[in-house]
Design a protein around this motif. Structure first.
Motif, PDB file in Angstrom:
ATOM      1  N   ILE A 195       8.746  12.229  -1.088  1.00  0.00           N
ATOM      2  CA  ILE A 195       8.286  13.388  -0.318  1.00  0.00           C
ATOM      3  C   ILE A 195       9.285  14.538  -0.434  1.00  0.00           C
ATOM      4  CG2 ILE A 195       9.339  12.895   1.947  1.00  0.00           C
ATOM      5  CD1 ILE A 195       6.641  13.640   3.189  1.00  0.00           C
ATOM      6  N   GLY A 196      10.568  14.185  -0.611  1.00  0.00           N
ATOM      7  CA  GLY A 196      11.553  15.233  -0.837  1.00  0.00           C
ATOM      8  C   GLY A 196      11.402  15.857  -2.210  1.00  0.00           C
ATOM      9  N   GLU A 197      11.164  15.037  -3.211  1.00  0.00           N
ATOM     10  CA  GLU A 197      11.025  15.539  -4.586  1.00  0.00           C
ATOM     11  C   GLU A 197       9.771  16.393  -4.757  1.00  0.00           C
ATOM     12  OE1 GLU A 197      11.025  11.967  -6.825  1.00  0.00           O
ATOM     13  OE2 GLU A 197      13.197  11.642  -6.689  1.00  0.00           O
ATOM     14  N   LYS A 198       8.735  16.150  -3.964  1.00  0.00           N
ATOM     15  CA  LYS A 198       7.473  16.892  -4.073  1.00  0.00           C
ATOM     16  C   LYS A 198       7.395  18.055  -3.086  1.00  0.00           C
ATOM     17  CE  LYS A 198       5.871  14.114  -7.220  1.00  0.00           C
ATOM     18  NZ  LYS A 198       5.702  14.568  -8.613  1.00  0.00           N
ATOM     19  N   ASP A 199       8.561  18.548  -2.634  1.00  0.00           N
ATOM     20  CA  ASP A 199       8.625  19.684  -1.695  1.00  0.00           C
ATOM     21  C   ASP A 199       7.933  19.378  -0.375  1.00  0.00           C
ATOM     22  OD1 ASP A 199      10.013  21.248  -3.539  1.00  0.00           O
ATOM     23  OD2 ASP A 199       8.168  21.993  -4.457  1.00  0.00           O
ATOM     24  N   GLY A 200       7.904  18.104  -0.014  1.00  0.00           N
ATOM     25  CA  GLY A 200       7.238  17.721   1.226  1.00  0.00           C
ATOM     26  C   GLY A 200       7.931  18.247   2.466  1.00  0.00           C
ATOM     27  N   ILE A 201       9.273  18.371   2.440  1.00  0.00           N
ATOM     28  CA  ILE A 201       9.996  18.883   3.601  1.00  0.00           C
ATOM     29  C   ILE A 201       9.572  20.326   3.885  1.00  0.00           C
ATOM     30  CG2 ILE A 201      12.266  19.351   4.596  1.00  0.00           C
ATOM     31  CD1 ILE A 201      11.661  16.395   4.225  1.00  0.00           C
ATOM     32  N   ASP A 202       9.490  21.143   2.854  1.00  0.00           N
ATOM     33  CA  ASP A 202       9.052  22.539   3.036  1.00  0.00           C
ATOM     34  C   ASP A 202       7.610  22.609   3.529  1.00  0.00           C
ATOM     35  OD1 ASP A 202      11.453  23.662   2.335  1.00  0.00           O
ATOM     36  OD2 ASP A 202      10.924  23.984   0.238  1.00  0.00           O
ATOM     37  N   ILE A 203       6.751  21.745   3.002  1.00  0.00           N
ATOM     38  CA  ILE A 203       5.343  21.758   3.424  1.00  0.00           C
ATOM     39  C   ILE A 203       5.227  21.380   4.902  1.00  0.00           C
ATOM     40  CG2 ILE A 203       3.115  20.599   3.121  1.00  0.00           C
ATOM     41  CD1 ILE A 203       3.795  20.364   0.126  1.00  0.00           C
ATOM     42  N   LEU A 204       5.968  20.374   5.329  1.00  0.00           N
ATOM     43  CA  LEU A 204       5.944  19.981   6.744  1.00  0.00           C
ATOM     44  C   LEU A 204       6.480  21.096   7.636  1.00  0.00           C
ATOM     45  CD1 LEU A 204       7.152  16.270   6.446  1.00  0.00           C
ATOM     46  CD2 LEU A 204       4.846  17.047   7.020  1.00  0.00           C
ATOM     47  N   LEU A 205       7.555  21.751   7.205  1.00  0.00           N
ATOM     48  CA  LEU A 205       8.121  22.851   7.994  1.00  0.00           C
ATOM     49  C   LEU A 205       7.143  24.018   8.079  1.00  0.00           C
ATOM     50  CD1 LEU A 205      11.838  22.847   6.750  1.00  0.00           C
ATOM     51  CD2 LEU A 205      10.993  22.106   8.981  1.00  0.00           C
ATOM     52  N   GLN A 206       6.465  24.331   6.965  1.00  0.00           N
ATOM     53  CA  GLN A 206       5.485  25.420   6.984  1.00  0.00           C
ATOM     54  C   GLN A 206       4.314  25.088   7.906  1.00  0.00           C
ATOM     55  OE1 GLN A 206       4.444  25.995   2.871  1.00  0.00           O
ATOM     56  NE2 GLN A 206       6.545  26.522   2.287  1.00  0.00           N
TER      57      GLN A 206
ATOM     58  N   VAL B 244       0.842  -1.204   0.000  1.00  0.00           N
ATOM     59  CA  VAL B 244       0.000   0.000   0.000  1.00  0.00           C
ATOM     60  C   VAL B 244       0.873   1.248   0.000  1.00  0.00           C
ATOM     61  CG1 VAL B 244      -1.738   1.283   1.303  1.00  0.00           C
ATOM     62  CG2 VAL B 244      -1.900  -1.194   1.142  1.00  0.00           C
ATOM     63  N   GLY B 245       2.006   1.204   0.732  1.00  0.00           N
ATOM     64  CA  GLY B 245       2.916   2.344   0.743  1.00  0.00           C
ATOM     65  C   GLY B 245       3.467   2.652  -0.630  1.00  0.00           C
ATOM     66  N   VAL B 246       3.871   1.605  -1.346  1.00  0.00           N
ATOM     67  CA  VAL B 246       4.392   1.799  -2.705  1.00  0.00           C
ATOM     68  C   VAL B 246       3.295   2.333  -3.622  1.00  0.00           C
ATOM     69  CG1 VAL B 246       5.320   0.610  -4.722  1.00  0.00           C
ATOM     70  CG2 VAL B 246       6.192   0.044  -2.446  1.00  0.00           C
ATOM     71  N   ALA B 247       2.109   1.741  -3.548  1.00  0.00           N
ATOM     72  CA  ALA B 247       0.997   2.184  -4.394  1.00  0.00           C
ATOM     73  C   ALA B 247       0.612   3.630  -4.091  1.00  0.00           C
ATOM     74  CB  ALA B 247      -0.209   1.257  -4.202  1.00  0.00           C
ATOM     75  N   SER B 248       0.667   4.015  -2.821  1.00  0.00           N
ATOM     76  CA  SER B 248       0.302   5.389  -2.446  1.00  0.00           C
ATOM     77  C   SER B 248       1.270   6.400  -3.036  1.00  0.00           C
ATOM     78  CB  SER B 248       0.275   5.513  -0.921  1.00  0.00           C
ATOM     79  OG  SER B 248      -0.685   4.639  -0.362  1.00  0.00           O
ATOM     80  N   GLY B 249       2.556   6.034  -3.076  1.00  0.00           N
ATOM     81  CA  GLY B 249       3.531   6.927  -3.675  1.00  0.00           C
ATOM     82  C   GLY B 249       3.380   7.014  -5.176  1.00  0.00           C
ATOM     83  N   GLU B 250       3.177   5.872  -5.815  1.00  0.00           N
ATOM     84  CA  GLU B 250       3.106   5.836  -7.280  1.00  0.00           C
ATOM     85  C   GLU B 250       1.792   6.378  -7.816  1.00  0.00           C
ATOM     86  OE1 GLU B 250       3.715   1.753  -8.140  1.00  0.00           O
ATOM     87  OE2 GLU B 250       5.916   1.842  -7.936  1.00  0.00           O
ATOM     88  N   GLN B 251       0.709   6.252  -7.058  1.00  0.00           N
ATOM     89  CA  GLN B 251      -0.624   6.584  -7.572  1.00  0.00           C
ATOM     90  C   GLN B 251      -1.194   7.883  -7.024  1.00  0.00           C
ATOM     91  OE1 GLN B 251      -3.185   3.071  -7.303  1.00  0.00           O
ATOM     92  NE2 GLN B 251      -1.431   1.727  -7.651  1.00  0.00           N
ATOM     93  N   GLY B 252      -0.341   8.707  -6.405  1.00  0.00           N
ATOM     94  CA  GLY B 252      -0.736  10.077  -6.113  1.00  0.00           C
ATOM     95  C   GLY B 252      -1.275  10.366  -4.730  1.00  0.00           C
ATOM     96  N   LEU B 253      -1.397   9.361  -3.863  1.00  0.00           N
ATOM     97  CA  LEU B 253      -1.974   9.638  -2.547  1.00  0.00           C
ATOM     98  C   LEU B 253      -1.051  10.502  -1.698  1.00  0.00           C
ATOM     99  CD1 LEU B 253      -4.202   9.224  -0.477  1.00  0.00           C
ATOM    100  CD2 LEU B 253      -3.067   7.118   0.246  1.00  0.00           C
ATOM    101  N   LEU B 254       0.259  10.265  -1.774  1.00  0.00           N
ATOM    102  CA  LEU B 254       1.204  11.038  -0.984  1.00  0.00           C
ATOM    103  C   LEU B 254       1.111  12.523  -1.324  1.00  0.00           C
ATOM    104  CD1 LEU B 254       2.900   9.318   0.929  1.00  0.00           C
ATOM    105  CD2 LEU B 254       4.900   9.871  -0.406  1.00  0.00           C
ATOM    106  N   VAL B 255       0.992  12.828  -2.607  1.00  0.00           N
ATOM    107  CA  VAL B 255       0.884  14.223  -3.043  1.00  0.00           C
ATOM    108  C   VAL B 255      -0.417  14.835  -2.521  1.00  0.00           C
ATOM    109  CG1 VAL B 255       0.701  15.737  -5.051  1.00  0.00           C
ATOM    110  CG2 VAL B 255       2.294  13.808  -5.078  1.00  0.00           C
ATOM    111  N   TRP B 256      -1.518  14.080  -2.582  1.00  0.00           N
ATOM    112  CA  TRP B 256      -2.793  14.597  -2.083  1.00  0.00           C
ATOM    113  C   TRP B 256      -2.721  14.872  -0.579  1.00  0.00           C
ATOM    114  CZ3 TRP B 256      -6.380  13.450   1.607  1.00  0.00           C
ATOM    115  CH2 TRP B 256      -7.593  14.146   1.532  1.00  0.00           C
TER     116      TRP B 256
END
Length: 569
Positions: free
Chosen positions: A287-298, A240-252
């Protein structure tokens, strides 16, 4: 109630749904709340008008027949429903397939006339809701797979009518509910595997994009969608973790966390993101490639000068910190953390003394540990982070019972950060500033360091004595399993913190000033201890060193470096 009252009885009309100030529909006060499921209203059955019938117009035989009919209806209502055997489930699935086909035909035939296909849509919605009972018989889940019902259900997630999609989400949440399938784990795994094969995560994300959380039903649909992901993670976490990354859930999830306002779905989104990031290097990279670190910090910056308004909001904040810590296990994300001024934010949290301070220490520990944290360590000294770090080293703050971190964890994080600084800070000026901190105010920080050494040394001694006493009372011989269990007990007692403290002592004794060495030796002698104790603890630390994130070469180099320091001591 006599016969006259029976014949003149009319059921009371149900109270109407009210609207709140925003115009959203709201249930009446007497409507019970339903978790993770939309409140469904049953249509009120039409009633016969019997006001014109009086007792004089009914014979005794008719009265008897009416009473017998009422008794029979009561008996029928008390009888149990249809047993959900294989045949019943198959008939239910066949009926469902027919309703799906009928709705498709009507939509194709009358694409611009909703009144023509609306009836078939309502029938389909009712049929999906009836299928919720299948969740009570998980042993029949293979029938869903064999009759291709899973494929049909997943396809309905993209239905033009979002109410139908939400009904499917409710059903999938019930089917995957962990409490329901505990005794049928094999069937549940087959069901989840079938869902993953049908790209269910991608279709769930596609449906999430069109739901409006300002609408109560849509908001519940979002919540139940996240519940489906959580349920599937219980059985197929890696897949499920792999599918979530590949299929857009992480970005959402990242986009959902950017919303400043707190609500229950934001809490759930933070929890799901934390689950998906556990031990998944693929998701750490993404999460690093999708600017996730900045989003978490904000998202966390909001709490540098504010405390969460409720326990649930505090839980969400801790989830965000956990997400950040997990992401920092991937080395390139430490550079993104550094460039995003994550160090400065964590230092501000240490200064402000809010609830976030405890978790800020944990993040600093993850960002600065091992050789990969060298840049963050140098930057930490450069931006005067030592001024904020050593006050929390000198005095462990009191922890409330609801706090996410206890005193032992707090002391472990602080000692780990100082140990990382001593390991990674290079250059005459920065290193002098670091070691010079231990000479300030008549070596008060050395005194505190030795206080921690004696505190955790006593804990380990007591634990060792307890283990030896249990071994003497036990007739069974020692096994590798019991040795591992004993070592875990020592770790729980604070062995790792003791090793960190003694590593700091080792570095200061060899690299510090003569006054620091003298103070360490004096305090050890006063407590009947010696440097030989420190040497023994550090040798055990070297023997048990291991880091899954480090390469074999770097791990071997670190072992050799510490062993050399021990020999010099």
């Amino acid at each position: 109630m006599d016969l006259d009252e029976l014949l003149s009885f009319k059921p009371s009309k149900p109270s109407k749904r009210t609207l709140d100030n925003d115009g959203a529909s709201k249930e009446p006060d007497d409507h019970p709340p339903v978790a993770k499921r939309r409140a469904l209203r049953d249509p009120v059955a039409p009633t016969r008008d019997v006001s014109g019938l009086g007792m004089n117009g009914i014979s005794e035989d008719e009265k008897l027949r009416i009473l017998q009919s009422l008794d029979k209806e009561e008996e029928d209502a008390s009888e149990p429903g249809e047993v959900l055997d294989v045949g019943t489930v198959k008939r239910m699935l066949l009926s469902f397939e027919k309703k799906v086909l009928k709705n498709q035909e009507m939509r194709i035939k009358f694409p611009d006339l909703p009144e023509k296909f609306m009836e078939s849509e309502l029938e389909l919605n009712d049929e999906i809701q009836k299928m919720n009972v299948i969740a009570t018989v998980p042993e029949h889940y293979p029938i869903l797979i064999e009759m291709n019902a899973i494929q049909t259900l997943v396809g309905l997630l993209s239905h033009d009518n979002s109410d139908v999609a939400i009904a499917v989400i409710d059903l999938l949440q019930e089917l995957t509910d962990v409490d329901t399938v505990t005794e049928s784990e094999e069937e549940a795994q087959r069901l989840i595997e079938a869902l993953l094969n049908e790209q269910v995560v991608a279709l769930l994300v596609q449906n999430l994009e069109r739901l409006d959380e300002k609408v109560k039903e849509d908001s519940d649909g979002v919540h139940n969608t996240l519940a489906i992901i959580e349920n599937m993670c219980e059985f197929k976490n890696e897949e499920v973790g792999v599918a979530s990354g590949e299929q857009g859930l992480l970005v959402w999830l990242l986009k959902r966390l950017r919303v400043r306002q707190y609500d229950a779905n934001k809490l759930y989104a933070s929890e799901i993101l934390a689950i998906l990031l556990q031990g998944s290097e693929t998701n750490h990279r993404l999460i690093g490639e999708k600017d996730g670190i900045d989003i978490l910090l904000q998202s966390l910056a909001y709490y540098k000068r504010r405390d969460p308004a409720s326990p649930d909001e505090a839980e969400m904040m801790e989830n965000l910190f956990d997400c950040l810590c997990s992401s920092l296990m991937f080395t390139p994300n430490r550079d993104r953390f550094l460039r995003g001024e994550g160090l400065q934010l964590m230092i501000l949290m240490l200064k402000e003394k809010k609830v976030s301070r405890r978790s800020a220490l944990k993040v600093l520990n993850h960002a600065m540990c091992n050789a990969e944290g060298a840049d963050n360590c140098m930057k930490f000294v450069e931006v005067y982070g030592l001024r904020s770090l050593f006050p929390v080293f000198m005095k462990t703050p009191k922890m409330s019972k609801k706090a996410g971190t206890n005193q032992s964890e707090h002391e472990e994080h602080v000692c780990s950060i100082i140990a990382s600084l001593l390991r990674n800070v290079q250059g005459a000026s920065p290193r002098e500033r670091l070691i010079g901190k231990f000479t300030e105010n008549d070596h008060e920080k050395v005194d505190r360091l030795m206080e921690l050494h004696f505190k955790y040394r006593k804990r380990i001694r007591d634990t060792d004595e307890e283990i030896r006493r249990e071994k003497r009372l036990s007739a069974s011989a020692s096994t590798p399993e019991t040795e591992i269990e004993s070592y875990i007990r020592r770790l729980d007692a604070g062995l790792f913190t003791l090793q960190l403290v003694d590593y700091i002592i080792l570095e200061l004794y060899l690299c510090g000033t003569a006054s620091v060495r003298s103070r360490i030796g004096t305090l050890l002698s006063q407590h009947g201890d010696s440097l030989e104790t420190v040497r023994g603890i550090m040798r055990e630390y070297v023997d048990n060193m291991g880091d899954a994130s480090a390469s074999k070469d770097s791990l071997q180099q670190e072992k050799q470096r510490i062993a050399t320091l021990v020999d010099q001591l």
